[in-house]
Design a protein around this motif. Structure first.
Motif, PDB file in Angstrom:
ATOM      1  N   LEU A 119      23.203 -52.751  17.367  1.00  0.00           N
ATOM      2  CA  LEU A 119      23.584 -53.373  15.980  1.00  0.00           C
ATOM      3  C   LEU A 119      22.099 -53.277  15.439  1.00  0.00           C
ATOM      4  O   LEU A 119      22.133 -53.865  14.146  1.00  0.00           O
ATOM      5  N   GLY A 170      22.883 -57.279  12.664  1.00  0.00           N
ATOM      6  CA  GLY A 170      24.055 -56.450  12.316  1.00  0.00           C
ATOM      7  C   GLY A 170      25.056 -57.331  11.403  1.00  0.00           C
ATOM      8  O   GLY A 170      26.028 -56.951  10.991  1.00  0.00           O
ATOM      9  N   LYS A 204      29.083 -51.604  12.246  1.00  0.00           N
ATOM     10  CA  LYS A 204      28.165 -52.499  12.661  1.00  0.00           C
ATOM     11  C   LYS A 204      28.475 -54.086  12.252  1.00  0.00           C
ATOM     12  O   LYS A 204      28.467 -55.005  13.138  1.00  0.00           O
TER      13      LYS A 204
END
Length: 106
Positions: free
Chosen positions: A27, A38, A46
């Protein structure tokens, strides 16, 4: 399948550290004090993955926020805090699972 408490805790700790490490790598880096990377990513996959994983990460690292947000702790403090907290979670889960299995047998 019966598993000892010690083995369960070791497997849980390894899995938790791997989970946190892989999700942080996937992420992206922690930016601007957000330690759930993220969540505000412009990349759709993501952002979606972060929203799916968010509840698990809240349980695994949420209560450790004061330790994880410390700007300069001693290096082993974060690892020891995570290991101690996750050991307690693993022992409680092992106890609950063993009680459920024992109840099903009778």
């Amino acid at each position: 399948m019966n598993i000892s408490g010690k083995k369960f805790v070791i497997i849980f700790l390894v899995s938790a550290f791997v989970f946190i490490g892989i999700t942080n790598l996937l992420l992206g880096p922690i930016v601007n004090g957000t330690w759930f990377p993220g969540m505000d990513s412009p990349i759709a996959w993501k952002r979606t993955l972060a929203h799916i994983i968010y509840p698990v990460k809240i349980v695994l690292v949420g209560p450790l926020a004061p330790i994880l947000n410390d700007p300069d702790p001693a290096p082993p403090i974060r690892v020891l805090a995570c290991a101690l907290y996750w050991t307690v979670i693993a022992l409680v889960l092992h106890y609950i699972i063993s009680k459920i299995k024992a109840r099903k047998k009778t």
